[in-house]
Scaffold this motif. Structure first.
Motif, PDB file in Angstrom:
ATOM      1  N   LEU A 163       8.152 -12.815   4.050  1.00  0.00           N
ATOM      2  CA  LEU A 163       9.197 -11.987   4.661  1.00  0.00           C
ATOM      3  C   LEU A 163       8.557 -11.163   5.772  1.00  0.00           C
ATOM      4  O   LEU A 163       7.504 -10.561   5.563  1.00  0.00           O
ATOM      5  N   PRO A 164       9.155 -11.121   6.963  1.00  0.00           N
ATOM      6  CA  PRO A 164       8.632 -10.221   7.991  1.00  0.00           C
ATOM      7  C   PRO A 164       8.632  -8.793   7.448  1.00  0.00           C
ATOM      8  O   PRO A 164       9.515  -8.433   6.660  1.00  0.00           O
ATOM      9  N   ILE A 165       7.633  -8.002   7.852  1.00  0.00           N
ATOM     10  CA  ILE A 165       7.519  -6.644   7.303  1.00  0.00           C
ATOM     11  C   ILE A 165       8.797  -5.859   7.639  1.00  0.00           C
ATOM     12  O   ILE A 165       9.182  -5.751   8.802  1.00  0.00           O
ATOM     13  N   PRO A 166       9.487  -5.349   6.623  1.00  0.00           N
ATOM     14  CA  PRO A 166      10.709  -4.562   6.899  1.00  0.00           C
ATOM     15  C   PRO A 166      10.343  -3.254   7.612  1.00  0.00           C
ATOM     16  O   PRO A 166       9.195  -2.815   7.553  1.00  0.00           O
ATOM     17  N   SER A 167      11.308  -2.623   8.276  1.00  0.00           N
ATOM     18  CA  SER A 167      11.017  -1.402   9.023  1.00  0.00           C
ATOM     19  C   SER A 167      10.732  -0.229   8.090  1.00  0.00           C
ATOM     20  O   SER A 167       9.915   0.623   8.399  1.00  0.00           O
ATOM     21  N   VAL A 168      11.399  -0.179   6.936  1.00  0.00           N
ATOM     22  CA  VAL A 168      11.176   0.924   5.994  1.00  0.00           C
ATOM     23  C   VAL A 168      10.953   0.352   4.599  1.00  0.00           C
ATOM     24  O   VAL A 168      11.674  -0.555   4.166  1.00  0.00           O
ATOM     25  N   LEU A 169       9.953   0.891   3.916  1.00  0.00           N
ATOM     26  CA  LEU A 169       9.673   0.461   2.546  1.00  0.00           C
ATOM     27  C   LEU A 169       9.858   1.641   1.595  1.00  0.00           C
ATOM     28  O   LEU A 169       9.523   2.773   1.935  1.00  0.00           O
ATOM     29  N   TYR A 170      10.383   1.361   0.420  1.00  0.00           N
ATOM     30  CA  TYR A 170      10.662   2.400  -0.578  1.00  0.00           C
ATOM     31  C   TYR A 170       9.801   2.112  -1.805  1.00  0.00           C
ATOM     32  O   TYR A 170      10.018   1.117  -2.489  1.00  0.00           O
ATOM     33  N   VAL A 198       7.509   9.056   5.613  1.00  0.00           N
ATOM     34  CA  VAL A 198       8.567   9.876   6.199  1.00  0.00           C
ATOM     35  C   VAL A 198       9.304  10.704   5.160  1.00  0.00           C
ATOM     36  O   VAL A 198      10.026  11.638   5.489  1.00  0.00           O
ATOM     37  N   GLU A 199       9.128  10.363   3.904  1.00  0.00           N
ATOM     38  CA  GLU A 199       9.865  11.105   2.887  1.00  0.00           C
ATOM     39  C   GLU A 199       9.234  10.834   1.521  1.00  0.00           C
ATOM     40  O   GLU A 199       8.748   9.727   1.271  1.00  0.00           O
ATOM     41  N   THR A 253       1.528  11.104  -6.577  1.00  0.00           N
ATOM     42  CA  THR A 253       1.332  10.838  -5.152  1.00  0.00           C
ATOM     43  C   THR A 253       0.065  11.527  -4.650  1.00  0.00           C
ATOM     44  O   THR A 253      -0.268  12.643  -5.051  1.00  0.00           O
ATOM     45  N   VAL A 254      -0.649  10.835  -3.742  1.00  0.00           N
ATOM     46  CA  VAL A 254      -1.846  11.421  -3.134  1.00  0.00           C
ATOM     47  C   VAL A 254      -1.675  11.538  -1.616  1.00  0.00           C
ATOM     48  O   VAL A 254      -2.621  11.801  -0.898  1.00  0.00           O
ATOM     49  N   VAL A 255      -0.433  11.276  -1.126  1.00  0.00           N
ATOM     50  CA  VAL A 255      -0.158  11.438   0.305  1.00  0.00           C
ATOM     51  C   VAL A 255       0.960  12.456   0.459  1.00  0.00           C
ATOM     52  O   VAL A 255       1.625  12.808  -0.514  1.00  0.00           O
ATOM     53  N   LYS A 256       1.150  12.952   1.695  1.00  0.00           N
ATOM     54  CA  LYS A 256       2.265  13.862   1.922  1.00  0.00           C
ATOM     55  C   LYS A 256       3.072  13.393   3.129  1.00  0.00           C
ATOM     56  O   LYS A 256       2.619  12.521   3.889  1.00  0.00           O
ATOM     57  N   VAL A 257       4.242  13.927   3.260  1.00  0.00           N
ATOM     58  CA  VAL A 257       5.129  13.516   4.346  1.00  0.00           C
ATOM     59  C   VAL A 257       4.421  13.761   5.682  1.00  0.00           C
ATOM     60  O   VAL A 257       3.801  14.805   5.886  1.00  0.00           O
ATOM     61  N   GLY A 258       4.496  12.773   6.561  1.00  0.00           N
ATOM     62  CA  GLY A 258       3.860  12.890   7.864  1.00  0.00           C
ATOM     63  C   GLY A 258       2.530  12.160   7.945  1.00  0.00           C
ATOM     64  O   GLY A 258       2.030  11.898   9.032  1.00  0.00           O
ATOM     65  N   ASP A 259       1.953  11.812   6.764  1.00  0.00           N
ATOM     66  CA  ASP A 259       0.663  11.110   6.772  1.00  0.00           C
ATOM     67  C   ASP A 259       0.795   9.732   7.412  1.00  0.00           C
ATOM     68  O   ASP A 259       1.777   9.035   7.196  1.00  0.00           O
ATOM     69  N   GLN A 260      -0.240   9.386   8.186  1.00  0.00           N
ATOM     70  CA  GLN A 260      -0.352   8.019   8.680  1.00  0.00           C
ATOM     71  C   GLN A 260      -1.139   7.252   7.626  1.00  0.00           C
ATOM     72  O   GLN A 260      -2.203   7.713   7.212  1.00  0.00           O
ATOM     73  N   VAL A 292       8.650   6.991   0.793  1.00  0.00           N
ATOM     74  CA  VAL A 292       9.302   6.199   1.836  1.00  0.00           C
ATOM     75  C   VAL A 292       8.326   6.018   2.994  1.00  0.00           C
ATOM     76  O   VAL A 292       7.829   6.988   3.556  1.00  0.00           O
ATOM     77  N   LEU A 293       8.046   4.761   3.305  1.00  0.00           N
ATOM     78  CA  LEU A 293       7.045   4.431   4.315  1.00  0.00           C
ATOM     79  C   LEU A 293       7.732   3.729   5.485  1.00  0.00           C
ATOM     80  O   LEU A 293       8.362   2.690   5.303  1.00  0.00           O
ATOM     81  N   GLU A 294       7.594   4.335   6.665  1.00  0.00           N
ATOM     82  CA  GLU A 294       8.153   3.697   7.859  1.00  0.00           C
ATOM     83  C   GLU A 294       7.043   2.857   8.481  1.00  0.00           C
ATOM     84  O   GLU A 294       5.991   3.391   8.850  1.00  0.00           O
ATOM     85  N   ALA A 295       7.275   1.543   8.574  1.00  0.00           N
ATOM     86  CA  ALA A 295       6.231   0.650   9.076  1.00  0.00           C
ATOM     87  C   ALA A 295       6.055   0.845  10.569  1.00  0.00           C
ATOM     88  O   ALA A 295       7.020   1.104  11.295  1.00  0.00           O
ATOM     89  N   ASP A 296       4.775   0.760  11.032  1.00  0.00           N
ATOM     90  CA  ASP A 296       4.553   0.875  12.475  1.00  0.00           C
ATOM     91  C   ASP A 296       4.486  -0.497  13.143  1.00  0.00           C
ATOM     92  O   ASP A 296       4.302  -0.618  14.346  1.00  0.00           O
ATOM     93  N   GLY A 297       4.611  -1.551  12.333  1.00  0.00           N
ATOM     94  CA  GLY A 297       4.646  -2.894  12.885  1.00  0.00           C
ATOM     95  C   GLY A 297       3.282  -3.466  13.211  1.00  0.00           C
ATOM     96  O   GLY A 297       3.165  -4.635  13.571  1.00  0.00           O
ATOM     97  N   LYS A 298       2.224  -2.648  13.042  1.00  0.00           N
ATOM     98  CA  LYS A 298       0.891  -3.133  13.409  1.00  0.00           C
ATOM     99  C   LYS A 298       0.185  -3.784  12.218  1.00  0.00           C
ATOM    100  O   LYS A 298      -0.744  -4.566  12.400  1.00  0.00           O
ATOM    101  N   ASP A 299       0.637  -3.423  11.014  1.00  0.00           N
ATOM    102  CA  ASP A 299       0.067  -4.045   9.817  1.00  0.00           C
ATOM    103  C   ASP A 299      -1.455  -3.939   9.799  1.00  0.00           C
ATOM    104  O   ASP A 299      -2.147  -4.909   9.503  1.00  0.00           O
ATOM    105  N   ARG A 300      -1.979  -2.752  10.128  1.00  0.00           N
ATOM    106  CA  ARG A 300      -3.434  -2.552  10.177  1.00  0.00           C
ATOM    107  C   ARG A 300      -3.972  -2.279   8.778  1.00  0.00           C
ATOM    108  O   ARG A 300      -3.421  -1.450   8.043  1.00  0.00           O
TER     109      ARG A 300
END
Lengths: 359, 487
Positions: B27-34, B81-82, B47-54, B100-108
């Motif tokens: 599946l192509p990487i969706p724009s948002v993952l939950y 993002v959330e 959780t070990v990340v916070k909103v805004g983390d890359q 909630v993870l907003e994909a940047d499309g780079k898949d790094r």
């Protein structure tokens, strides 16, 4: 998209239904029934119709009185089946009122007084038969000799209406005792079984039904075919029929070997009376028989044993119906005490001992 | 290999042909993952990340808590993002903490743990630690943390790692396709697992309706003398752990014991593949193969799906819904869970997404039970479903438990076969839930009682101490009075 969830899975279901099961049983009974109608003529056809229609009508009435849906419930076919089996157990020329009273006992008392389909303790058809057998012994033991449709002895439709609905007394010349009844009467007159069995209908006649007897019990061969059809279609399993017939056959064979003057042989026990009809169609009634296979073997053995005891020692020549009702009463107890062995447990319900080599 | 019969079971209509010849597509990487913090049995991850983390692909987002738990990783690179409560992929539809993870499309990729070069020379602890930190859970649907299950060799002398490729649920073909397309990875993963378990033998059981999978696996295992592929009869629920163990080894696991107690540990084939990735490449569990099928799906497919993908996206990728559907199910139709909301994500245990039409589901109104006993003869656990249901209907839950309710594995065979359409499993699930709740309440009230008793005892001790002190003081002052008087 949000979807309401109202029940757990599974979310697929086998293409089965109660009415499919009932229809298969009726289909299995059909060849024997048609043959018997041919054998006993128009009066038998009328008797059959009266019995089945009484059962269906009374079922509708009971459903209406208990404020339950009439149409959908009638469609499950259970009332037709009860009526059909009841008709099979009646003398072929039984008068209409005997049939109707039997239907009242079967449907209203045995079935609906207990709560309807699935709730009854006793087999409705057998309750109906026993009720009229003890109430109207004359009508219930007057069997006619077979006279196939179109033959000289077979009454026409108008005469038949008279026989079933009217008061025209049955001609003595037409009546005869059933095979079991004949042996019993002869024995009471001091004639040993080994002699009377020579003049009773022979095994071929019993298998083909060309002898006097109840409407459905005379064509043992076609009933057997119907029973095998039900096993092939997995509507019933072999456990109850084999247990019933095996017990009867063994008891008959053993005791007749010990004293042939007193006891009828195993083959005669198997083919006479309602043995095959009872073993395949009556004793296997789902509602009133145990649910586990091992329980069914015990239940079948009980019916075979009691049938033999009643036939051999009691006042009635035929004991299948009594035996079925007696074992019906034991069904809850059998179900309580005989359960399948659960996975990973002993028969007593304890976890299996830890043993790597266990099978 | 000699097989052993298992009791009961059914032969449902399998309908696997809808997807069995559909190769796995990514599946192509969706724009948002939950990503819910609990996608496994056991304690939720924290959780070990916070909103805004890359975050980068493969980076840990939530850490496992305690022994029975599993971490959650980022399936792709992007921004958090959330972190909020969202509808969980669970029939209750209750909310659960979700990242909630907003994909940047780079898949790094993030920097991954180094591959374990020769796992067969490593200790079991090293393998288990890697499997645990990779977030791998049982992918057959049970989602039990695999690292814990790989530790069963510590206490038990194990003989066989039984790899479950039975896939006895109708419709599902994800394991079939994994075995056909990634046989080498599965075999390698299985050998690593057997090493970690200390089990000398690997047996891979595949139902006979998957001959190509069996062939591919046989070929991949040809060089491994201790790996055997066995075909098992097509019979639901062959894939149930205890039943598969019995079918392959003849050993019947005693009630309340584990298959490990009879020397066998069962893992799913897809889990073996995930372990291969974690050990050989350091890649955590980021995606899984999902069968999207049913007559309600326009183009049924087998898809490698990043975890956290909304089911909506998955259905969209398969051409959408075709006509009117009756049920939407996560997993197989026999033991799967209803999907309450198509916005919920694919999680580690999602083996299938099924859109089923009315014809496929064949639901009908319940009629009175006619005591036909079919449920008794097909129950693979040897129970009496008709009697248990009757007791539960009268709220006699303890009595139902006494005749084996807790031995029921909820396989659904009885409900499936019932000619009166009695929802037997529904009764059993209800009763099990109620009994668990009652048990919890009982334990809680016992705890409360113990606490109250402890408090009363403590207060009593304090009061006694005070009384003693007062008595002592009084005695002392009396003594001094006496002394005074004496003086």
């Amino acid at each position: 998209m949000r979807i309401a969830v109202d029940k757990s899975g599974p979310f697929t279901h086998a293409p089965t239904s109660v009415s499919r099961t009932m229809t298969l049983v009726l289909a299995a009974l059909l060849p024997a029934t048609l043959y018997d109608i041919w054998l006993f003529g128009w009066p038998a056809a009328l008797m059959f119709l009266v019995t089945v229609l009484s059962c269906v009508g009374l079922e509708a009435l009971c459903l209406y009185l208990s404020k339950r849906p009439v149409g959908p419930t009638l469609a499950d076919g259970s009332a037709v089946l009860t009526g059909w089996l009841l008709a099979m157990s009646m003398p072929p020329w039984a008068p209409w009122w005997v049939c109707f009273v039997a239907a009242v006992f079967a449907i209203c008392l045995a079935k609906h007084a207990f709560g309807g389909l699935g709730q009854n303790v006793f087999n409705p058809a057998m309750v109906g038969r026993i009720a009229v057998l003890v109430s109207f012994p004359l009508q219930m033991t007057t069997f006619v000799r077979p006279a196939p449709l179109g033959s000289a002895g077979s009454p026409g439709l108008i005469d038949s209406i008279g026989i079933i609905f009217g008061h025209s007394p049955m001609l003595d010349s037409l009546s005869a005792a059933s095979a079991l009844g004949y042996i019993k009467t002869e024995l009471s007159r001091g004639i040993p079984v080994s002699q009377s069995i020579l003049t009773a209908p022979d095994l071929t006649s019993l298998a083909l039904g060309t002898h006097a007897g109840s409407f459905g019990e005379t064509s043992a061969f076609l009933i057997l075919l119907g029973g095998l059809f039900l096993i092939a279609k997995r509507v019933i399993s072999w456990h109850i029929p084999v247990a019933v017939m095996g017990t009867l056959f063994l008891l008959g064979t053993v005791f007749s070997a010990i004293n042939p003057d007193r006891f009828t042989p195993g083959t005669f026990q198997l083919l006479s009376g309602a043995t095959i009809l009872g073993a395949f169609f009556i004793a296997t009634d789902y509602v009133t028989s145990p649910v586990s296979k091992s329980g069914q073997l015990v239940y079948g053995f009980g019916i075979g044993f009691l049938t033999w005891v009643i036939r051999t020692f009691a006042g009635y020549p035929e004991g299948m119906a009594f035996a079925v009702l007696l074992m019906n009463a034991l069904t809850p107890i059998i179900d309580h005490h005989i359960r399948p062995r659960a996975f990973g447990r002993t028969r007593k319900g304890e976890p299996l001992p830890l043993n790597r080599g266990n099978k | 290999m000699k097989l052993f019969p298992i009791k009961g079971g059914i032969h449902p209509e399998y309908r696997k042909e809808l997807t069995s010849e559909k190769p796995i597509v990514a599946l192509p990487i969706p724009s948002v993952l939950y990503l819910p913090v609990q996608q496994h049995m056991g304690a939720a991850a924290s959780t070990v990340v916070k909103v805004g983390d890359q975050v980068l692909k493969g980076q840990m987002l939530a850490r496992g808590q305690g022994v029975v738990s599993a971490p959650v990783h980022a399936p792709t690179s992007g921004t958090i993002v959330e972190i909020a409560e969202r509808t969980a992929p669970h029939p209750s539809g209750l909310p659960m903490l979700t990242i909630v993870l907003e994909a940047d499309g780079k898949d790094r990729w993030a920097e991954l743990p180094a591959p374990i070069a020769d796992p067969f020379t490593q200790t079991t602890q090293v393998i288990r630690a890697r499997v645990g930190e990779s977030g791998i859970v049982g992918l057959g649907g049970a989602t039990f943390p695999s690292a814990v299950k790989l530790g069963l060799g510590d206490k038990n002398k194990l003989e066989i790692l039984l790899l479950n490729g039975a896939e006895c649920e109708p419709y599902l073909t994800c394991d079939d396709r994994v075995m056909r397309e990634y046989a080498d990875e599965v075999i390698d993963g299985a050998r690593i697992m057997a090493h970690a378990l200390g089990a000398p033998q690997v047996v891979i059981a595949i139902e006979d309706n998957k001959p190509q999978a069996a062939e591919a696996m046989r070929k991949a295992a040809s060089a491994q003398p201790n790996v055997t592929i066995v075909g098992v009869p097509v019979q639901y629920p062959m894939g149930a752990e205890r039943h598969l163990t019995q079918a392959v080894t003849g050993r019947e696991t005693p009630a309340r014991k584990l298959t490990a107690d009879v020397g066998v540990v069962v893992h799913n084939v897809a889990t073996a593949r995930a372990i291969h990735h974690a050990v050989r490449f350091g890649r955590p569990l980021l995606s899984r193969v999902v069968t999207v099928s049913g007559h309600g799906i326009k183009e049924p497919k087998n898809i490698e799906v990043p975890l956290g993908t909304p089911i909506n996206d998955l259905i969209g990728f398969c051409g959408g819904i075709n006509g009117k559907i009756k049920r939407l199910v996560s997993g197989g139709p026999m033991m799967g869970q209803p999907i309450v909301d198509t916005a919920v994500p694919v999680v580690k245990g999602t083996s299938g997404v099924l859109a089923l039409t009315g014809d496929e589901v064949n639901e009908r109104p319940t009629q009175p039970c006619i005591r036909c006993g079919t449920c008794v003869s097909i129950c693979p656990c040897g129970l009496v479903p008709v009697e248990m249901a009757a007791l539960i209907r009268n709220e006699r839950l303890e009595d139902a438990a006494a005749i084996g309710l807790q031995d029921c594995v909820s396989c659904g065979s009885c409900s499936y076969i019932c000619p009166s359409y009695v929802p037997l499993v529904h009764y059993f699930n209800y009763a099990k839930g109620r009994l668990n709740a009652l048990d919890r309440e009982r334990r809680k009230s016992e705890q409360t009682k113990a606490l109250v008793e402890a408090r009363n005892a403590r207060l009593e001790r304090i009061a006694q101490a005070k009384r003693d002190a007062a008595a002592r003081a009084k005695a002392q002052s009396q003594n001094s009075d006496v002394n005074k008087a004496d003086a």
